[in-house]
Design an enzyme around this catalytic site. Structure first.
Site, PDB file in Angstrom:
ATOM      1  CG  HIS A  38      -2.222  -0.615   1.031  1.00 18.79           C
ATOM      2  ND1 HIS A  38      -3.413  -0.021   1.376  1.00 18.79           N
ATOM      3  CD2 HIS A  38      -2.554  -1.809   0.490  1.00 18.79           C
ATOM      4  CE1 HIS A  38      -4.418  -0.815   1.071  1.00 18.79           C
ATOM      5  NE2 HIS A  38      -3.922  -1.917   0.533  1.00 18.79           N
ATOM      6  CD  GLU A 107      -6.706  -2.171  -3.360  1.00 14.39           C
ATOM      7  OE1 GLU A 107      -5.622  -1.575  -3.137  1.00 14.39           O
ATOM      8  OE2 GLU A 107      -6.828  -3.402  -3.275  1.00 14.39           O
TER       9      GLU A 107
END
Length: 321
Positions: A38, A107
């Site tokens: 991330h 994402e």
């Protein structure tokens, strides 16, 4: 027999802590370890996002037995697939063959940061197909030239390429992604315990392959504290991936989850001190035919106590299932 893994949750812990947890998780007896990849945490309260590949390099040296994996890397926006191929090859060599490259279509939270926008799901899947083709081609150590709709590779070669390349796991969520990605991947990754996905994957892979899932839990001696922590740091989880894939910032996830109640979170995530209850929350993945399930213990503040006191007895209960 199902294998059980430990999640290095980069969104909730700093890099040095993650390496320490990885060492202890191996000592406790977990079979494998997965790392998120991330650029931002889901929620501000989680508070971390170290670079996963630096952490994995350190973990590869700090451990000797557990398999390692990204869960998952998006090789289409923040990273060019040629660079992902090089990183994966290096981790495979450092870990002496223990690494699996987990890939997914990503994402917005992590990928929009490079300023290239965020495409729709159909384009994201097209991009992932090209990326996987490039990564596969480079794994052999040969010179690669690629001219696709989204990516170009100009005379690239992985000079330190491990024998046999790097196994690829790929995230699937339905028939469209399954039909497109299963022929390109070695192992299946899914966030829902969907027996249909397992059967569909096995049609493409009649020989042995891994089906890898992940389950969050919130262990705490005090159930109310466990629920409160899960609500504070994991209420984004209830949005579902159709929502989660498109929100761009932790502030967006805060806003989208502002009406999620603690009891809503407790209804979907096992919380509290009851190890039998925590273990049973994994059963849907076992019943669906998953071969590997990674556990996420929510919250850095309870991570060390979880590993010291709980992980071993919990693994005994999981394996007894």
């Amino acid at each position: 027999m199902t294998r059980f893994g430990y999640t290095l949750m980069t969104e909730q812990s700093g890099p040095r802590e993650l390496v320490r947890y990885a060492q202890q998780a191996e000592e406790v007896g977990f079979d494998f370890e997965v790392s998120s990849d991330h650029y931002s945490p889901w929620l501000v309260s989680q508070g971390h996002a170290p670079y996963a590949w630096s952490v994995l390099g350190a973990v590869a040296q700090a451990t000797s037995r557990v398999d390692l994996m990204t869960y998952v890397t998006c090789p289409t926006m923040r990273y060019h697939p040629a660079v992902v191929a090089q990183k994966a090859a290096t981790i495979q060599l450092l870990s002496e063959g223990r690494f699996t490259l987990g890939l997914g279509s990503g994402e917005s939270l992590n990928e929009h940061v490079v300023g290239e926008g965020w495409p729709g799901v159909a384009q994201r899947q097209d991009m992932l197909v090209e990326a996987m083709e490039i990564i596969r081609a480079l794994q052999g150590g040969d010179l690669v030239i690629y001219d696709g709709a989204y990516f170009r590779v100009d005379s690239a070669r992985i000079w330190d390429a491990p024998d046999g390349g790097v196994p690829i796991g790929v995230a699937v969520s339905g028939e469209s992604s399954l039909s497109r990605f299963a022929p390109l991947g070695d192992h299946m990754i899914a966030v829902e315990p969907d027996e249909g996905l397992v059967k569909g994957w096995d049609e493409h892979h009649p020989d042995a392959s891994r089906k890898i899932g992940q389950v969050p839990i919130s262990w705490d001696p005090d159930r109310d504290a466990a629920v409160a922590r899960a609500h504070d740091q994991f209420r984004w989880f209830g949005g579902g991936w159709a929502v989660n894939a498109d929100l761009p910032t932790p502030a967006g996830f805060d806003a989208a989850s502002q009406f999620v109640r603690p009891e809503d979170v407790a209804g979907s995530i096992a919380c509290g001190p009851d190890l039998d209850e925590l273990a049973e929350s994994v059963r849907p993945f076992l019943d669906a035919g998953f071969t590997d399930v990674a556990i996420v213990q929510i919250g850095d503040e309870k991570q060390q106590q979880f590993l010291d006191e709980v992980a071993g007895p919990l693994l005994d209960r999981l394996r007894a299932l």
